[in-house]
Design a protein around this motif. Structure first.
Motif, PDB file in Angstrom:
ATOM      1  N   VAL A  89       0.845  -1.190   0.000  1.00 53.94           N
ATOM      2  CA  VAL A  89       0.000   0.000   0.000  1.00 53.94           C
ATOM      3  C   VAL A  89       0.880   1.238   0.000  1.00 53.94           C
ATOM      4  N   GLU A  90       0.695   2.068  -1.003  1.00 55.74           N
ATOM      5  CA  GLU A  90       1.461   3.307  -1.102  1.00 55.74           C
ATOM      6  C   GLU A  90       0.722   4.456  -0.426  1.00 55.74           C
ATOM      7  N   SER A  91       1.474   5.458  -0.025  1.00 58.91           N
ATOM      8  CA  SER A  91       0.892   6.675   0.526  1.00 58.91           C
ATOM      9  C   SER A  91       1.865   7.825   0.311  1.00 58.91           C
ATOM     10  N   GLY A  92       1.365   9.039   0.469  1.00 56.75           N
ATOM     11  CA  GLY A  92       2.234  10.202   0.407  1.00 56.75           C
ATOM     12  C   GLY A  92       2.124  11.032  -0.850  1.00 56.75           C
ATOM     13  N   GLY A  93       1.341  10.578  -1.805  1.00 57.39           N
ATOM     14  CA  GLY A  93       1.195  11.355  -3.020  1.00 57.39           C
ATOM     15  C   GLY A  93       0.420  12.636  -2.762  1.00 57.39           C
ATOM     16  N   GLY A  94       0.428  13.523  -3.757  1.00 56.59           N
ATOM     17  CA  GLY A  94      -0.307  14.766  -3.610  1.00 56.59           C
ATOM     18  C   GLY A  94       0.052  15.753  -4.696  1.00 56.59           C
ATOM     19  N   LEU A  95      -0.413  16.974  -4.498  1.00 55.82           N
ATOM     20  CA  LEU A  95      -0.156  18.062  -5.444  1.00 55.82           C
ATOM     21  C   LEU A  95       0.938  18.967  -4.874  1.00 55.82           C
ATOM     22  N   VAL A  96       1.997  19.154  -5.648  1.00 57.99           N
ATOM     23  CA  VAL A  96       3.091  20.011  -5.228  1.00 57.99           C
ATOM     24  C   VAL A  96       3.465  20.926  -6.386  1.00 57.99           C
ATOM     25  N   GLN A  97       4.285  21.918  -6.074  1.00 57.50           N
ATOM     26  CA  GLN A  97       4.778  22.814  -7.115  1.00 57.50           C
ATOM     27  C   GLN A  97       6.155  22.351  -7.580  1.00 57.50           C
ATOM     28  N   ALA A  98       6.506  22.736  -8.780  1.00 59.16           N
ATOM     29  CA  ALA A  98       7.825  22.406  -9.305  1.00 59.16           C
ATOM     30  C   ALA A  98       8.897  22.913  -8.347  1.00 59.16           C
ATOM     31  N   GLY A  99       9.878  22.053  -8.102  1.00 61.27           N
ATOM     32  CA  GLY A  99      10.941  22.395  -7.172  1.00 61.27           C
ATOM     33  C   GLY A  99      10.717  21.890  -5.766  1.00 61.27           C
ATOM     34  N   ASP A 100       9.500  21.490  -5.457  1.00 63.47           N
ATOM     35  CA  ASP A 100       9.184  20.979  -4.125  1.00 63.47           C
ATOM     36  C   ASP A 100       9.687  19.559  -3.942  1.00 63.47           C
ATOM     37  N   SER A 101       9.562  19.094  -2.705  1.00 60.64           N
ATOM     38  CA  SER A 101       9.926  17.719  -2.363  1.00 60.64           C
ATOM     39  C   SER A 101       8.703  16.975  -1.861  1.00 60.64           C
ATOM     40  N   LEU A 102       8.771  15.665  -1.949  1.00 62.27           N
ATOM     41  CA  LEU A 102       7.665  14.814  -1.513  1.00 62.27           C
ATOM     42  C   LEU A 102       8.236  13.459  -1.130  1.00 62.27           C
ATOM     43  N   ARG A 103       7.687  12.857  -0.119  1.00 63.01           N
ATOM     44  CA  ARG A 103       8.107  11.510   0.285  1.00 63.01           C
ATOM     45  C   ARG A 103       6.960  10.544   0.105  1.00 63.01           C
ATOM     46  N   LEU A 104       7.210   9.516  -0.647  1.00 69.20           N
ATOM     47  CA  LEU A 104       6.254   8.423  -0.794  1.00 69.20           C
ATOM     48  C   LEU A 104       6.647   7.277   0.127  1.00 69.20           C
ATOM     49  N   SER A 105       5.642   6.611   0.643  1.00 69.39           N
ATOM     50  CA  SER A 105       5.868   5.456   1.508  1.00 69.39           C
ATOM     51  C   SER A 105       5.133   4.258   0.947  1.00 69.39           C
ATOM     52  N   CYS A 106       5.680   3.096   1.215  1.00 69.75           N
ATOM     53  CA  CYS A 106       5.032   1.843   0.803  1.00 69.75           C
ATOM     54  C   CYS A 106       5.168   0.856   1.947  1.00 69.75           C
ATOM     55  N   ALA A 107       4.038   0.413   2.434  1.00 66.25           N
ATOM     56  CA  ALA A 107       4.019  -0.550   3.531  1.00 66.25           C
ATOM     57  C   ALA A 107       3.693  -1.935   2.984  1.00 66.25           C
ATOM     58  N   ALA A 108       4.502  -2.904   3.364  1.00 66.53           N
ATOM     59  CA  ALA A 108       4.295  -4.285   2.929  1.00 66.53           C
ATOM     60  C   ALA A 108       3.718  -5.121   4.060  1.00 66.53           C
ATOM     61  N   SER A 109       2.851  -6.045   3.707  1.00 69.69           N
ATOM     62  CA  SER A 109       2.291  -6.960   4.691  1.00 69.69           C
ATOM     63  C   SER A 109       2.150  -8.324   4.041  1.00 69.69           C
ATOM     64  N   GLY A 110       1.835  -9.308   4.857  1.00 64.59           N
ATOM     65  CA  GLY A 110       1.722 -10.672   4.355  1.00 64.59           C
ATOM     66  C   GLY A 110       3.053 -11.389   4.491  1.00 64.59           C
ATOM     67  N   ARG A 111       3.423 -12.166   3.478  1.00 67.32           N
ATOM     68  CA  ARG A 111       4.635 -12.979   3.533  1.00 67.32           C
ATOM     69  C   ARG A 111       5.849 -12.158   3.124  1.00 67.32           C
ATOM     70  N   THR A 112       6.156 -11.144   3.934  1.00 69.74           N
ATOM     71  CA  THR A 112       7.238 -10.226   3.594  1.00 69.74           C
ATOM     72  C   THR A 112       8.613 -10.890   3.650  1.00 69.74           C
ATOM     73  N   SER A 113       8.709 -12.041   4.277  1.00 72.87           N
ATOM     74  CA  SER A 113       9.993 -12.748   4.321  1.00 72.87           C
ATOM     75  C   SER A 113      10.426 -13.205   2.932  1.00 72.87           C
ATOM     76  N   ARG A 114       9.491 -13.194   1.999  1.00 71.99           N
ATOM     77  CA  ARG A 114       9.801 -13.628   0.646  1.00 71.99           C
ATOM     78  C   ARG A 114      10.361 -12.505  -0.226  1.00 71.99           C
ATOM     79  N   ILE A 115      10.383 -11.284   0.309  1.00 76.22           N
ATOM     80  CA  ILE A 115      10.794 -10.135  -0.499  1.00 76.22           C
ATOM     81  C   ILE A 115      12.311 -10.100  -0.674  1.00 76.22           C
ATOM     82  N   TYR A 116      12.750 -10.002  -1.919  1.00 74.92           N
ATOM     83  CA  TYR A 116      14.165  -9.813  -2.224  1.00 74.92           C
ATOM     84  C   TYR A 116      14.483  -8.335  -2.434  1.00 74.92           C
TER      85      TYR A 116
END
Length: 119
Positions: A5-32
């Motif tokens: 699940v991603e979060s953190g998107g939005g409307l910004v102006q050119a030159g601005d900064s933004l942080r996106l986050s992604c939370a993983a759940s389930g069988r995360t031990s399988r993630i490479y």
């Protein structure tokens, strides 16, 4: 399976900064590795950045090198994308994806988060 699940998107102006986050759940031990991709209207989905779950050197698309930075927090089972000096051409739906095979084959995807950059 792994859910993302991603979060953190939005409307910004050119030159601005933004942080996106992604939370993983389930069988995360399988993630490479975890990656960020984006898709602008009328364009194909493109690779943005990726990082291994073990912390090896991250990978970046040439278009974002030096502006975007990917990081992960294994304890929180999360990956982040810090986007700086945003440009209108960075506007897109940003997707988080998981590689469960170690071959950069991303088949688990989140629903995406919209990033809009006004000039």
């Amino acid at each position: 399976q792994v859910q993302l699940v991603e979060s953190g998107g939005g409307l910004v102006q050119a030159g601005d900064s933004l942080r996106l986050s992604c939370a993983a759940s389930g069988r995360t031990s399988r993630i490479y590795a975890m990656g960020w991709f984006r898709q602008a209207p009328g364009k194909e989905r493109e690779f943005v950045a990726a990082i291994s779950w073990s912390g090896s050197s991250p990978l970046y698309a040439d278009s974002v090198k030096g502006r975007f930075f990917i990081s992960r927090d294994n304890a929180k089972r999360s990956v982040y994308l810090d986007m700086n000096s945003l440009k209108p051409k960075d506007a897109a739906v940003y997707y988080c994806a998981a590689d469960l095979t170690g071959t950069h084959d991303y088949r688990n995807w989140g629903p995406g988060t919209q990033v809009t950059v006004s000039s």
